[in-house]
Write a protein that holds these residues in place. Structure first.
Motif, PDB file in Angstrom:
ATOM      1  N   GLY A 157       0.907  -1.218   0.093  1.00 42.14           N
ATOM      2  CA  GLY A 157       0.009   0.088   0.128  1.00 42.14           C
ATOM      3  C   GLY A 157       0.735   1.167   0.028  1.00 42.14           C
ATOM      4  O   GLY A 157       0.446   2.130  -0.592  1.00 42.14           O
ATOM      5  N   ALA A 158       1.877   1.196   0.815  1.00 46.12           N
ATOM      6  CA  ALA A 158       2.857   2.420   0.827  1.00 46.12           C
ATOM      7  C   ALA A 158       3.592   2.605  -0.434  1.00 46.12           C
ATOM      8  O   ALA A 158       3.493   3.734  -0.874  1.00 46.12           O
ATOM      9  CB  ALA A 158       3.784   2.212   2.008  1.00 46.12           C
ATOM     10  N   ILE A 159       3.929   1.661  -1.046  1.00 49.60           N
ATOM     11  CA  ILE A 159       4.766   1.897  -2.518  1.00 49.60           C
ATOM     12  C   ILE A 159       3.724   2.258  -3.547  1.00 49.60           C
ATOM     13  O   ILE A 159       4.112   3.151  -4.563  1.00 49.60           O
ATOM     14  CB  ILE A 159       5.476   0.868  -2.892  1.00 49.60           C
ATOM     15  CG1 ILE A 159       4.531  -0.370  -3.286  1.00 49.60           C
ATOM     16  CG2 ILE A 159       6.537   0.196  -1.758  1.00 49.60           C
ATOM     17  CD1 ILE A 159       5.199  -1.824  -3.691  1.00 49.60           C
ATOM     18  N   LEU A 160       2.437   1.810  -3.457  1.00 48.73           N
ATOM     19  CA  LEU A 160       1.545   2.474  -4.321  1.00 48.73           C
ATOM     20  C   LEU A 160       1.273   4.082  -4.342  1.00 48.73           C
ATOM     21  O   LEU A 160       1.013   4.859  -5.303  1.00 48.73           O
ATOM     22  CB  LEU A 160       0.156   1.710  -4.228  1.00 48.73           C
ATOM     23  CG  LEU A 160       0.164   0.234  -4.608  1.00 48.73           C
ATOM     24  CD1 LEU A 160      -1.343  -0.342  -4.536  1.00 48.73           C
ATOM     25  CD2 LEU A 160       0.416   0.054  -6.100  1.00 48.73           C
ATOM     26  N   ALA A 161       1.520   4.454  -2.952  1.00 48.83           N
ATOM     27  CA  ALA A 161       1.556   5.950  -3.071  1.00 48.83           C
ATOM     28  C   ALA A 161       2.617   6.610  -3.868  1.00 48.83           C
ATOM     29  O   ALA A 161       2.560   7.746  -4.231  1.00 48.83           O
ATOM     30  CB  ALA A 161       1.655   6.366  -1.194  1.00 48.83           C
ATOM     31  N   VAL A 162       3.629   6.027  -3.779  1.00 49.47           N
ATOM     32  CA  VAL A 162       4.856   6.501  -4.524  1.00 49.47           C
ATOM     33  C   VAL A 162       4.547   6.606  -6.079  1.00 49.47           C
ATOM     34  O   VAL A 162       4.873   7.360  -6.840  1.00 49.47           O
ATOM     35  CB  VAL A 162       6.118   5.817  -4.477  1.00 49.47           C
ATOM     36  CG1 VAL A 162       7.206   6.171  -5.105  1.00 49.47           C
ATOM     37  CG2 VAL A 162       6.474   5.724  -2.937  1.00 49.47           C
ATOM     38  N   VAL A 163       3.756   5.456  -6.518  1.00 50.55           N
ATOM     39  CA  VAL A 163       3.601   5.226  -7.818  1.00 50.55           C
ATOM     40  C   VAL A 163       2.637   6.370  -8.292  1.00 50.55           C
ATOM     41  O   VAL A 163       2.487   7.075  -9.437  1.00 50.55           O
ATOM     42  CB  VAL A 163       3.089   3.815  -8.206  1.00 50.55           C
ATOM     43  CG1 VAL A 163       2.788   3.737  -9.792  1.00 50.55           C
ATOM     44  CG2 VAL A 163       4.252   3.025  -8.074  1.00 50.55           C
ATOM     45  N   VAL A 164       1.481   6.628  -7.364  1.00 49.47           N
ATOM     46  CA  VAL A 164       0.463   7.651  -7.555  1.00 49.47           C
ATOM     47  C   VAL A 164       1.061   8.956  -7.592  1.00 49.47           C
ATOM     48  O   VAL A 164       0.787   9.811  -8.769  1.00 49.47           O
ATOM     49  CB  VAL A 164      -0.514   7.323  -6.643  1.00 49.47           C
ATOM     50  CG1 VAL A 164      -1.667   8.724  -6.740  1.00 49.47           C
ATOM     51  CG2 VAL A 164      -1.555   6.269  -6.659  1.00 49.47           C
ATOM     52  N   LEU A 165       1.946   9.417  -6.810  1.00 50.08           N
ATOM     53  CA  LEU A 165       2.515  10.544  -6.664  1.00 50.08           C
ATOM     54  C   LEU A 165       3.473  10.942  -7.670  1.00 50.08           C
ATOM     55  O   LEU A 165       3.541  12.129  -8.088  1.00 50.08           O
ATOM     56  CB  LEU A 165       3.057  10.729  -5.093  1.00 50.08           C
ATOM     57  CG  LEU A 165       2.156  11.058  -4.135  1.00 50.08           C
ATOM     58  CD1 LEU A 165       2.919  10.941  -2.798  1.00 50.08           C
ATOM     59  CD2 LEU A 165       1.478  12.333  -3.987  1.00 50.08           C
ATOM     60  N   TYR A 166       4.231   9.853  -8.094  1.00 49.79           N
ATOM     61  CA  TYR A 166       5.261  10.250  -9.191  1.00 49.79           C
ATOM     62  C   TYR A 166       4.674   9.261 -10.370  1.00 49.79           C
ATOM     63  O   TYR A 166       5.598   8.759 -11.030  1.00 49.79           O
ATOM     64  CB  TYR A 166       6.560   9.691  -8.749  1.00 49.79           C
ATOM     65  CG  TYR A 166       7.041  10.448  -7.314  1.00 49.79           C
ATOM     66  CD1 TYR A 166       7.913  11.935  -7.745  1.00 49.79           C
ATOM     67  CD2 TYR A 166       6.773  10.375  -6.297  1.00 49.79           C
ATOM     68  CE1 TYR A 166       8.314  12.599  -6.798  1.00 49.79           C
ATOM     69  CE2 TYR A 166       7.316  11.083  -5.338  1.00 49.79           C
ATOM     70  CZ  TYR A 166       8.010  12.056  -5.374  1.00 49.79           C
ATOM     71  OH  TYR A 166       8.646  12.897  -4.428  1.00 49.79           O
ATOM     72  N   TRP A 167       3.255   9.426 -10.918  1.00 48.22           N
ATOM     73  CA  TRP A 167       3.300   8.484 -11.988  1.00 48.22           C
ATOM     74  C   TRP A 167       3.713   9.052 -13.120  1.00 48.22           C
ATOM     75  O   TRP A 167       4.067   7.974 -14.161  1.00 48.22           O
ATOM     76  CB  TRP A 167       1.647   8.576 -11.827  1.00 48.22           C
ATOM     77  CG  TRP A 167       0.932   9.933 -12.227  1.00 48.22           C
ATOM     78  CD1 TRP A 167       0.851  11.147 -11.482  1.00 48.22           C
ATOM     79  CD2 TRP A 167       0.716  10.557 -13.932  1.00 48.22           C
ATOM     80  NE1 TRP A 167       0.220  12.031 -12.381  1.00 48.22           N
ATOM     81  CE2 TRP A 167       0.292  11.641 -13.870  1.00 48.22           C
ATOM     82  CE3 TRP A 167       0.930   9.840 -15.220  1.00 48.22           C
ATOM     83  CZ2 TRP A 167       0.070  12.414 -14.712  1.00 48.22           C
ATOM     84  CZ3 TRP A 167       0.500  10.546 -16.072  1.00 48.22           C
ATOM     85  CH2 TRP A 167       0.181  11.964 -16.003  1.00 48.22           C
TER      86      TRP A 167
END
Length: 266
Positions: free
Chosen positions: A52-62
């Motif tokens: 879940g935490a790494i998906l936040a990275v993918v979303v913020l830096y898509w």
């Protein structure tokens, strides 16, 4: 583990995963305080909610991950190269790492030592030369990947190890932090996949655990979105010293508690 305990641990994961204060260390202590520290599902949960935490990275830096241009292949190649040391060492020493994950004293000591380092790290690397991710070459990425392996010791902090490694390689604080976020994606995806593969029987035997994992990942995702933005802002303005003081205080509290007989082992 019940849903309430899962939400508490997921909040801790989301808040601490990308801060240089060790998410694993904080989850070990919180799990011990909740009375579930050595439960097999708890240890699985603490790794898998990193997804879940790494998906936040993918979303913020898509744009970094999904806008395909001539630089994107090189970006992915750097991440693959940088994650190789962690994959190899994690596989070779997985049993030893699992043993360390049960030790609050290890967490206290490494939080303290890492905090002392963070007090001085801004003064050590004052003349950075790499101010964008595109300027990071393959060999620099590999060296940062070796620094990241220090985080296999609970309490060290994956983000702290990789950020300090990046700054030692002449990255600015901001670029080092962002590359640490990017590197978290393949690193934690691999750790999550490996842990799920090892723990599939545990999940199949108790299907209700899947619901708890889903809730934990959603909570970790939302909290991590906020934590990443907060961390980048504080690093730009204040550097790492404030996180050093935090680590020292928490580390000392844990060590003193254990030495005076407070039972953090479960």
């Amino acid at each position: 583990m019940n849903v309430f305990q899962a939400i508490i641990i997921a909040i801790v994961e989301g808040l601490t995963e990308f801060l240089p204060i060790s998410s694993t260390g904080h989850m070990i202590i919180v799990s011990a305080l909740l009375g579930i520290g050595k439960d097999e599902f708890t240890k699985l949960f603490e790794v898998v909610i990193q997804l879940g935490a790494i998906l936040a990275v993918v979303v913020l830096y898509w744009r970094k991950f999904f806008v395909f241009d001539k630089n994107r292949f090189v970006f992915y190649l750097k991440l693959v190269v940088a994650v190789i040391p962690a994959l190899i060492l994690g596989y070779l020493f997985s049993d030893k790492i699992d043993q360390l994950l049960e030790s609050p004293l290890t967490v206290g000591i490494t939080l303290l030592l890492g905090g002392i380092i963070l007090l001085f790290v801004d003064n050590w690397f004052q003349h950075p030369k790499i101010d964008t991710e595109e300027k990071i070459d393959i060999f620099t990425a590999l060296r940062i990947g070796f620094y990241q392996c220090l985080a296999m010791i609970p309490g060290t902090s994956r983000s702290a190890a990789s950020i300090i490694g990046g700054m030692q390689q002449k990255l600015t604080r901001n670029v080092a932090a962002e590359f640490s976020f990017f590197l978290a994606v393949p690193t934690m995806a691999a750790a999550t996949g490996y842990k799920l593969l090892k723990g599939k029987d545990l999940l199949l035997a108790h299907p209700e655990n899947l619901k708890i994992l889903l809730i934990g990942n959603i909570v970790a995702f939302v909290v991590a979105l906020l934590a990443i933005r907060f961390f980048i802002g504080t690093v730009k303005r204040f550097g790492f010293k404030m996180w050093g003081y935090y680590r020292i205080i928490v580390g000392l509290i844990i060590i003193i508690a254990i030495l005076t007989g407070y039972n953090l082992e479960v």
